[in-house]
Design a protein around this motif. Structure first.
Motif, PDB file in Angstrom:
ATOM      1  N   ARG A  95       0.832  -1.095   0.063  1.00 40.62           N
ATOM      2  CA  ARG A  95      -0.120   0.144  -0.103  1.00 40.62           C
ATOM      3  C   ARG A  95       1.092   1.190  -0.162  1.00 40.62           C
ATOM      4  O   ARG A  95       0.543   2.305  -0.867  1.00 40.62           O
ATOM      5  CB  ARG A  95      -0.767   0.032   1.386  1.00 40.62           C
ATOM      6  N   LEU A  96       1.875   1.157   0.635  1.00 38.84           N
ATOM      7  CA  LEU A  96       2.721   2.506   0.781  1.00 38.84           C
ATOM      8  C   LEU A  96       3.385   2.692  -0.653  1.00 38.84           C
ATOM      9  O   LEU A  96       3.451   3.597  -1.231  1.00 38.84           O
ATOM     10  CB  LEU A  96       4.056   2.405   1.874  1.00 38.84           C
ATOM     11  N   PHE A  97       3.617   1.444  -1.236  1.00 38.51           N
ATOM     12  CA  PHE A  97       4.627   1.536  -2.519  1.00 38.51           C
ATOM     13  C   PHE A  97       3.552   2.050  -3.505  1.00 38.51           C
ATOM     14  O   PHE A  97       3.813   2.948  -4.260  1.00 38.51           O
ATOM     15  CB  PHE A  97       5.039   0.019  -2.992  1.00 38.51           C
ATOM     16  N   LEU A  98       2.536   1.513  -3.405  1.00 42.60           N
ATOM     17  CA  LEU A  98       1.296   2.355  -4.463  1.00 42.60           C
ATOM     18  C   LEU A  98       0.887   3.843  -3.987  1.00 42.60           C
ATOM     19  O   LEU A  98       0.839   4.380  -5.238  1.00 42.60           O
ATOM     20  CB  LEU A  98       0.194   1.687  -4.301  1.00 42.60           C
ATOM     21  N   VAL A  99       0.751   4.166  -2.999  1.00 42.44           N
ATOM     22  CA  VAL A  99       0.721   5.467  -2.689  1.00 42.44           C
ATOM     23  C   VAL A  99       1.933   6.357  -3.053  1.00 42.44           C
ATOM     24  O   VAL A  99       1.625   7.294  -3.803  1.00 42.44           O
ATOM     25  CB  VAL A  99       0.666   5.666  -1.078  1.00 42.44           C
ATOM     26  N   GLY A 100       2.978   6.039  -2.957  1.00 41.39           N
ATOM     27  CA  GLY A 100       4.143   6.672  -3.533  1.00 41.39           C
ATOM     28  C   GLY A 100       4.239   6.594  -5.133  1.00 41.39           C
ATOM     29  O   GLY A 100       4.610   7.558  -5.618  1.00 41.39           O
ATOM     30  N   LEU A 101       3.942   5.521  -5.577  1.00 46.56           N
ATOM     31  CA  LEU A 101       3.746   5.516  -6.980  1.00 46.56           C
ATOM     32  C   LEU A 101       2.618   6.405  -7.514  1.00 46.56           C
ATOM     33  O   LEU A 101       3.080   7.125  -8.638  1.00 46.56           O
ATOM     34  CB  LEU A 101       3.505   4.280  -7.606  1.00 46.56           C
ATOM     35  N   ILE A 102       1.626   6.321  -7.149  1.00 45.65           N
ATOM     36  CA  ILE A 102       0.398   7.429  -7.420  1.00 45.65           C
ATOM     37  C   ILE A 102       0.948   9.010  -7.395  1.00 45.65           C
ATOM     38  O   ILE A 102       0.797   9.533  -8.016  1.00 45.65           O
ATOM     39  CB  ILE A 102      -0.733   7.142  -6.738  1.00 45.65           C
ATOM     40  N   ILE A 103       1.687   9.143  -6.373  1.00 45.46           N
ATOM     41  CA  ILE A 103       2.158  10.417  -5.956  1.00 45.46           C
ATOM     42  C   ILE A 103       3.560  10.717  -6.938  1.00 45.46           C
ATOM     43  O   ILE A 103       3.548  11.986  -7.494  1.00 45.46           O
ATOM     44  CB  ILE A 103       2.413  10.925  -4.741  1.00 45.46           C
ATOM     45  N   GLY A 104       4.287   9.884  -7.222  1.00 43.19           N
ATOM     46  CA  GLY A 104       5.378   9.960  -7.816  1.00 43.19           C
ATOM     47  C   GLY A 104       5.562  10.114  -9.360  1.00 43.19           C
ATOM     48  O   GLY A 104       6.126  10.875  -9.897  1.00 43.19           O
ATOM     49  N   ILE A 105       4.504   9.293 -10.192  1.00 41.47           N
ATOM     50  CA  ILE A 105       4.281   9.429 -11.430  1.00 41.47           C
ATOM     51  C   ILE A 105       3.852  10.945 -11.786  1.00 41.47           C
ATOM     52  O   ILE A 105       4.464  11.350 -12.764  1.00 41.47           O
ATOM     53  CB  ILE A 105       3.242   8.495 -11.894  1.00 41.47           C
ATOM     54  N   PRO A 106       3.041  11.572 -11.159  1.00 45.69           N
ATOM     55  CA  PRO A 106       2.403  12.764 -11.758  1.00 45.69           C
ATOM     56  C   PRO A 106       3.519  13.987 -11.498  1.00 45.69           C
ATOM     57  O   PRO A 106       3.895  14.713 -12.365  1.00 45.69           O
ATOM     58  CB  PRO A 106       1.405  13.415 -10.929  1.00 45.69           C
ATOM     59  N   LEU A 107       4.291  13.832 -10.409  1.00 43.28           N
ATOM     60  CA  LEU A 107       5.405  14.624 -10.095  1.00 43.28           C
ATOM     61  C   LEU A 107       6.477  14.380 -11.045  1.00 43.28           C
ATOM     62  O   LEU A 107       7.355  15.678 -11.475  1.00 43.28           O
ATOM     63  CB  LEU A 107       5.884  14.318  -8.685  1.00 43.28           C
ATOM     64  N   ALA A 108       6.952  13.239 -11.460  1.00 41.76           N
ATOM     65  CA  ALA A 108       7.627  13.173 -12.479  1.00 41.76           C
ATOM     66  C   ALA A 108       7.592  13.620 -13.890  1.00 41.76           C
ATOM     67  O   ALA A 108       8.508  14.213 -14.558  1.00 41.76           O
ATOM     68  CB  ALA A 108       7.888  11.450 -12.564  1.00 41.76           C
TER      69      ALA A 108
END
Length: 141
Positions: A126-139
């Motif tokens: 769950r932590l990984f998916l939250v980080g991925l959901i936040i990180g993709i738009p930021l990237a």
């Protein structure tokens, strides 16, 4: 709240339970947010070649654009794969450390195997998916 006692307890836990060290090292390796550096090795007045010619060798000037595109695409895919692996290692290490410290406060015993079990849990994904959901738009931005 006595901050000195908290720091002493954290140092004692860290020193006594060496199983935490592996996950701390992995977290520092993949999750550290250290600043980069300027690694410019060019000398003043350097034009790219010793004799003032083109800095690119003539063999590279005759490459097919499709080959260049394939090399660049492969390099980008490799970088994205390394970033993804780093994110997984970071989340697994962070979750393992949290679970291991919680277990130390409850039972005063912990092993590396316990750390892997905590790290590969639903909470970690769950932590990984939250980080991925936040990180993709930021990237993208």
């Amino acid at each position: 709240m006595n901050h000195t006692d908290i720091l002493k307890q954290a140092a004692a836990i860290t020193w006594r339970y060496r199983a935490l060290w592996l996950f701390g090292f992995l977290l520092a390796l993949c999750g550290g947010s250290g600043g980069g550096g300027n690694f410019n090795f060019s000398m003043p007045g350097d034009s790219g070649s010793e004799f003032g010619g083109s800095p690119v060798p003539p063999e590279l000037m005759n490459l097919d654009p499709g080959t260049i595109f394939a090399i660049v695409a492969a390099f980008i895919c490799l970088i994205l794969l390394l970033v993804l692996v780093g994110m997984v290692v970071q989340v697994v290490s962070r979750t393992a450390l949290m679970g291991m410290v919680r277990q130390i406060t409850l039972t005063e015993a912990v092993t590396v195997r316990d750390g892997w079990n905590f790290g590969w849990s639903r909470r970690a994904w769950r932590l990984f998916l939250v980080g991925l959901i936040i990180g993709i738009p930021l990237a993208i931005v």
